[in-house]
Design an enzyme around this catalytic site. Structure first.
Site, PDB file in Angstrom:
ATOM      1  N   HIS A 284      -8.352  -0.372  -7.177  1.00  0.00           N
ATOM      2  CA  HIS A 284      -7.455   0.530  -6.913  1.00  0.00           C
ATOM      3  C   HIS A 284      -7.440   1.344  -8.107  1.00  0.00           C
ATOM      4  O   HIS A 284      -7.447   1.281  -9.285  1.00  0.00           O
ATOM      5  CB  HIS A 284      -6.131  -0.009  -6.567  1.00  0.00           C
ATOM      6  CG  HIS A 284      -6.001  -0.235  -5.377  1.00  0.00           C
ATOM      7  ND1 HIS A 284      -6.193   0.361  -3.897  1.00  0.00           N
ATOM      8  CD2 HIS A 284      -5.449  -1.472  -4.531  1.00  0.00           C
ATOM      9  CE1 HIS A 284      -5.981  -0.141  -2.957  1.00  0.00           C
ATOM     10  NE2 HIS A 284      -5.422  -1.423  -3.021  1.00  0.00           N
TER      11      HIS A 284
ATOM     12  N   CYS B 239     -10.376   5.609  -6.411  1.00  0.00           N
ATOM     13  CA  CYS B 239      -9.923   6.832  -6.305  1.00  0.00           C
ATOM     14  C   CYS B 239      -9.195   7.426  -7.669  1.00  0.00           C
ATOM     15  O   CYS B 239      -8.452   6.716  -8.382  1.00  0.00           O
ATOM     16  CB  CYS B 239      -8.786   6.765  -5.202  1.00  0.00           C
ATOM     17  SG  CYS B 239      -9.216   6.064  -3.817  1.00  0.00           S
TER      18      CYS B 239
END
Length: 281
Positions: free
Chosen positions: A84, A140
């Site tokens: 993440h 991301c």
């Protein structure tokens, strides 16, 4: 000349087991990346792998610091992360908003905190002269206002795709949503044209899974959950045994992502000279 790497992949976020914002393809990515590096000439014993509960903030920072600190002129080192990503507000001493920091989320980010790009810079800036460093992120870097992804296929059915993005806290999300007022927006020199990003001040090459305005995705690849970026990165590296210029690698990954219809565009950054050199050399 030594070749060494630190490979991090996190599916399981704290608490251990069910309960965290878990992913499914990051450990698969880490395995494929490590095996691909061996094909590209990295000795297996020179590759340090951290996954899930072993990929704590302390372990990632200490291992990366050691990787950089013990490198010598002529060495080729790699830091790879799959997991993440998020963005957090950079608050100045007088509560002035300096901008937004990109960050990765270690296994224990909820208690230990994220690892900001500023923290990485502090480590990487100590890189000895003449050391070749490639940093690869399959996460991301930002979500541009994205809160939830409505992930459906062409028939409207839910897919197993997942965005590798942790929603920021309210205070960070507020500044993120108003980021155009807080940070300078960099315009691409040629709109609509895929380009590497040249930065004369960088002492390493960065391979990012997506642009700052996008999210990186994972999904079913031949029956196995994988990150779209890492899947294509490793595929190209294995096909060429790593004998490929960074700029050409960037272009081939971009073409592969576009061909599979992925809603993300990889981004590669570095000095012009290094982007035109063969990777891992």
């Amino acid at each position: 000349m030594a070749k060494r790497a630190l490979v991090v992949g996190i599916n399981d976020y704290a608490p251990i087991g069910i309960g965290g914002p878990d992913l499914n393809g990051c450990v698969n990515d880490a395995r494929d990346m490590a095996n691909t590096l061996v094909i590209c000439g990295f000795p297996a014993l020179s590759i340090r792998i951290l996954t899930n509960q072993n990929a704590t903030k302390t372990n990632i920072i200490s291992n990366l610091t050691n990787l950089v600190k013990t490198s010598k002129k002529g060495d080729s080192i790699v830091f790879y992360y799959s997991g993440h990503g998020t963005r957090v507000t950079n608050i100045g001493v007088d509560f002035e908003v300096d901008g937004l920091d990109d960050a990765i989320c270690p296994h224990d980010y909820a208690s230990a905190g994220v690892i900001r790009d500023d923290e990485f810079a502090a480590i990487i800036n100590k890189l000895p002269a003449g050391v070749n460093l490639d940093v690869i992120f399959d996460c991301c870097h930002s979500g541009t206002g994205t809160r939830r992804m409505n992930l459906v296929d062409l028939d409207g059915n839910p897919t197993n795709e997942a965005a590798r993005f942790i929603e920021p806290n309210l205070e960070d999300e507020f500044y993120f949503n108003h980021s155009k007022e807080l940070i300078e927006v960099k315009k691409e020199s040629k709109k609509g044209t895929k380009q590497v990003v040249t930065k004369s001040t960088m002492n390493h090459a960065l391979f990012a899974a997506c642009k700052e305005s996008q999210v990186a995705m994972e999904g079913n690849m031949g029956g196995v959950t994988r990150g779209y970026f890492t899947y294509n990165l490793c595929k190209v590296l294995r096909a060429t045994n790593g004998n490929i210029k960074r700029s050409a690698l960037d272009a081939q990954i971009s073409n592969a992502l576009a061909a599979m219809g992925a809603a993300q565009t990889n981004q590669t950054e570095g000095k012009t000279r290094e982007l035109n050199q063969i990777i891992f050399k």
